[in-house]
Write a protein that holds these residues in place. Structure first.
Motif, short mmCIF file in Angstrom:
data_model
loop_
_atom_site.label_atom_id
_atom_site.label_comp_id
_atom_site.label_asym_id
_atom_site.label_seq_id
_atom_site.Cartn_x
_atom_site.Cartn_y
_atom_site.Cartn_z
N SER A 74 -4.80 4.77 -0.94
CA SER A 74 -3.73 3.49 -0.46
C SER A 74 -4.05 2.98 0.74
N ARG A 124 0.84 -1.26 0.10
CA ARG A 124 0.04 -0.12 -0.01
C ARG A 124 1.08 1.33 0.04
N ASP A 162 2.41 1.57 -3.17
CA ASP A 162 1.44 2.12 -4.29
C ASP A 162 1.27 3.52 -4.11
N SER A 165 1.77 -1.77 -10.40
CA SER A 165 0.34 -1.59 -9.68
C SER A 165 -0.22 -3.02 -9.48
N PHE A 206 1.05 -5.00 -6.68
CA PHE A 206 0.79 -4.54 -5.22
C PHE A 206 -0.70 -4.96 -5.04
N GLU A 207 -1.65 -4.87 -6.05
CA GLU A 207 -2.98 -5.31 -6.00
C GLU A 207 -2.94 -6.85 -5.57
N ARG A 238 1.95 6.17 -7.20
CA ARG A 238 0.93 6.97 -7.68
C ARG A 238 1.21 8.49 -7.87
#
Lengths: 473, 315
Positions: free
Chosen positions: B207, B24, B27, B132, B135-136, B31
């Protein structure tokens, strides 16, 4: 080496399918090859996901591997199983009587039925156990007796594993896997269930609790997560609903064993230990052991805790004492042994030694204290150089070796690279001895030597396993 | 239950939660780095992330300059970094392995499966899929572990220690994620409340899966004070500090033993201060100062839990 003539579990000499394999064989022939291949891949993926693995000693980083699982079951008809089961119970009963005897009155030695030195000078004889009374006089609560079929299909006992035999978790997981992959097979065949084993084991363990304990606390003692059989330890503890403990979780206070819990010390009455005698108690056995519990033997001697299996059972499953098991059956039970021993030459005896030296290429030679398929010679499968190298080891220490004729182990159809082909198998049924009865689950663990011609079924040596079906009448 | 078992369960949950929160945190920064900005601004953001995780020293030992690739290397794959995703997922799996007889087979299979899959990822593989996406994936595996825990485990002591591990770790991580923002300077020329600021706060909210929640709760502009209130004091917000400490306190009460009274009191005190605290007071004293104290208290409680329950003590 290929053994030309062996007993085929599925087909007779004329090549026709034996009656107890008829149902399965019909099903198999209807099954498209791709579907079988697909099911095998599925089994592998599932075993990986479940983490049903074992660690191989000596491999880098304690790597975990799968034991190859073969999807063609080994099938035993009911009447054969009944005879085998009776023989196993008889054998284990005699072995327990023997262990009790050698640590008490030693009648069998006094009667001269077994030479004294075989027992008393045996490295596995534990003087610490002399005169110690154990609950119900049971020593080998869990025995994993290795049985093979040879010749025309007669059963022979290869080894009585009375210390910490393993493999039962594979018996249970293999069955679960087969039911998951081929549920319909089970509705078409009357296959004796095996899933009661953890209950039977728990009952057996509870039945040998120290006197006066009415609601015993049972634990499984493991060397830890890096042991090769850790999966099984965790599995059995979970299935029985008892704690899986390591040595560091236990301590002894005033001759009573306790485990350290989040709410303080809790008493422990029965320990199903999966560590060897040598590591149990650093105060009595190996001082460098960090796996055991200091003071455990004191509590054991005081009768405040039961160890399963008992300390000192190794004296009865030693390969040099093996020769005398039929004699034990006669001596303690007054019966004729139901199961055969494999003819065994003891290199410590002059005549036997000479015979072994003359026939090395035909024999299987084993270390008396060896286990797991390590340190053995399979004469017919070895090169001249290997045989000569092994010969030197025997010459150097004849006492350490026994030899047996190379048995033509029975074979069972197995999936291999080239399709379906016979591979040699053995069988390890698990015999449970509690204070009231001796029980066993129909079947056991069938191990299979996957390499063509190989007779070594140990998982550490490239063996696999199969589901084992006892067909109910 | 065995102290050692409780210890493994607690750390299994902590490491899984930590992996999720690293994902998170990375991420949010990733972003933020996508938004138009001077290069040094982006570097500052990464540097702040490293600092907040206590990894800046290790980073500069290994690399000369700050790039997202290097940061991902260290925080996702590095074997020596005990706070890399790789290490957390491995540790979660090792702890689960040690108590596989205590947890349900579904939970074991989930944790083991996550680790087996993690081994397939490599820095090279991450250039092929969007980072990403990775991370997901981590987030969803953690969701799955938590869901399996809640959906399959008996709610006994084992479950309590698992929950304590999850929420204590999350309390620590939420505080750190919030603090990252405070380590950042606004881009030159931007004023507080400007577009860049908005973007940063909304990325932060996203996040911790709180962007939509924020909209629902406040129906208004994003302001630092409200974000702080949401992430610190709102006990109905599942990742807020208040919620975490409430869970820690409640579960601690259920496993209390004859040594744990003081630990319980401290957790309860923290729970109460969050329940009755006001965001204005926190902001007046400075959010960063407040968060530093929070992290120290969380650390104190986790040390005390180890002493009271987890580390075997002879009778």
């Amino acid at each position: 080496m290929t053994i030309k003539k062996f007993f085929n579990e599925m087909t007779d000499d004329a090549g026709s399918v034996r009656p107890h394999y008829a149902g399965y064989s019909a099903w198999l022939s209807e099954m498209p090859q791709e579907r079988i291949a697909h099911k095998r891949a599925e089994a592998d993926a599932l075993f990986h996901r479940f983490g049903i693995t074992f660690a191989v000693y000596g491999e880098e980083g304690g790597k975990e591997r799968l034991i190859p699982f073969d999807i063609i079951p080994r099938i035993i008809p009911d009447e054969e199983w009944k005879a085998l089961a009776a023989g196993l119970k008889q054998r284990v009963k005699a072995l327990n009587a023997f262990i009790h005897d050698v640590y008490h009155d030693q009648n069998i030695l006094k009667a001269g039925r077994i030479p004294k030195e075989y027992v008393l000078q045996n490295g596995q004889y534990r003087p610490e156990m002399k005169g110690v009374d154990v609950a119900g006089d049971i020593y080998a609560h869990i025995a994993g007796v290795d049985v093979v079929r040879a010749g025309q299909g007669e059963f022979y006992v290869l080894e009585d594993n009375l210390r910490v035999p393993s493999g039962v978790s594979y018996m249970l997981e293999n069955r679960k896997m087969m039911m998951r992959l081929f549920p319909r097979l089970f509705s078409r065949n009357k296959i004796a269930p095996v899933d009661r084993y953890p209950d039977m084991l728990l009952n057996t363990l509870r039945s040998v609790a120290p006197t006066g304990v009415t609601d015993p606390t049972v634990v499984v003692l493991t060397p830890g997560a890096y042991n090769s059989a850790y999966f099984e330890h965790a599995f059995l503890a979970q299935q029985m609903g008892v704690e899986l403990v390591e040595g560091q979780d236990l301590f002894v206070d005033d001759d009573q064993v306790f485990m350290r819990t989040t709410r303080g010390p809790q008493r422990v009455d029965v320990i199903y230990r999966r560590i060897d005698d040598d590591f149990l108690d650093p105060l009595v056995f190996r001082k460098d052991s960090v796996l055991g519990v200091a003071g455990l033997m004191r509590a054991y001697h005081a009768g405040r805790v039961t160890l399963c299996n008992a300390v000192g059972t190794g004296v009865a499953d030693d390969k040099s004492v093996y020769v005398f098991v039929p004699e034990m059956v006669r001596f303690y039970l007054g019966e004729e042994p139901i199961l055969n021993n494999v003819p065994t030459y003891q290199c410590r005896l002059k005549d036997d030694y000479a015979y072994v030296m003359d026939h090395l290429p035909d024999l299987v030679v084993k270390e008396v204290h060896g286990a797991g398929g390590y340190g053995m010679l399979v004469g017919p499968a070895s090169t001249k150089a290997e045989i000569e190298a092994f010969r030197e080891r025997i010459v150097a220490a004849p006492d350490k070796y026994i030899a047996q004729p190379t048995l033509a182990l029975s074979a069972c159809p197995t999936f291999v690279e080239s399709g379906i082909a016979p591979r040699h198998i053995d069988l390890r049924p698990f015999v449970l001895s509690g204070s009231n009865e001796i029980q066993l689950i129909p079947g056991g663990l069938t191990r299979v030597a996957l390499r063509e011609g190989s007779l070594v079924v140990n998982s550490s040596q490239g063996g696999g396993t199969k589901d084992t079906w006892v067909l109910e009448a | 239950m065995l102290s050692r078992t409780a210890d493994h369960l607690y750390w299994m949950a902590r490491y899984m939660e930590r992996a999720e929160n690293i994902a998170r945190l990375l991420d949010v920064n990733y972003r933020l780095s996508l938004m138009p900005q001077p290069a040094d601004q982006m570097e500052k953001a990464w540097a702040a992330t490293l600092r907040i995780m206590g990894l800046d020293e290790l980073y500069w030992e290994k690399y000369d300059e700050i790039t997202p690739e290097n940061v991902f290397d260290l925080l996702i794959f590095d074997r020596e970094n005990l706070s890399s995703v790789w290490h957390c997922l491995r540790a979660a799996r090792e702890n689960a392995h040690a108590v596989r007889g205590t947890i349900t087979s579904e939970l074991w299979e989930t944790t083991n499966g996550t680790w087996l899959k993690m081994r397939d990822f490599s820095p090279a593989a991450l250039t092929e899929i969007e980072v990403s996406e990775f991370f997901e994936w981590v987030k969803y595996r953690s969701h799955l572990s938590r869901g399996v825990t809640i959906g399959t485990m008996l709610q006994d002591e084992a479950w309590r220690f698992t929950r304590i591990g999850t929420f204590l770790e999350r309390a620590d991580n939420t505080s750190r994620i919030l603090d990252v923002k405070y380590q950042l300077l606004l881009p030159a020329g931007e004023t507080e409340g400007g577009a860049a600021d908005y973007y940063q706060w909304s990325a932060l909210l996203r996040s911790v899966s709180a962007f939509e929640v924020y909209r629902k709760v406040y129906r208004d502009l994003i302001t630092p004070a409200r974000v702080a209130e949401l992430l610190l004091l709102r006990s109905d917000m599942p990742r807020s500090l208040a919620r975490c400490m409430q869970e820690v306190y409640n579960n601690l009460q259920k496993v209390a033993n004859n040594r744990s009274a003081e630990t319980e009191r401290r957790a309860g005190e923290m729970d109460a201060s969050l329940r009755f605290g006001r965001v204005d007071d926190i902001m007046r004293g400075g959010l960063h100062n407040y968060l530093v104290k929070v992290l120290a208290r969380v650390q104190d409680i986790s040390n005390r839990i180890a002493n009271d329950f987890l580390v075997p003590v002879s009778a």
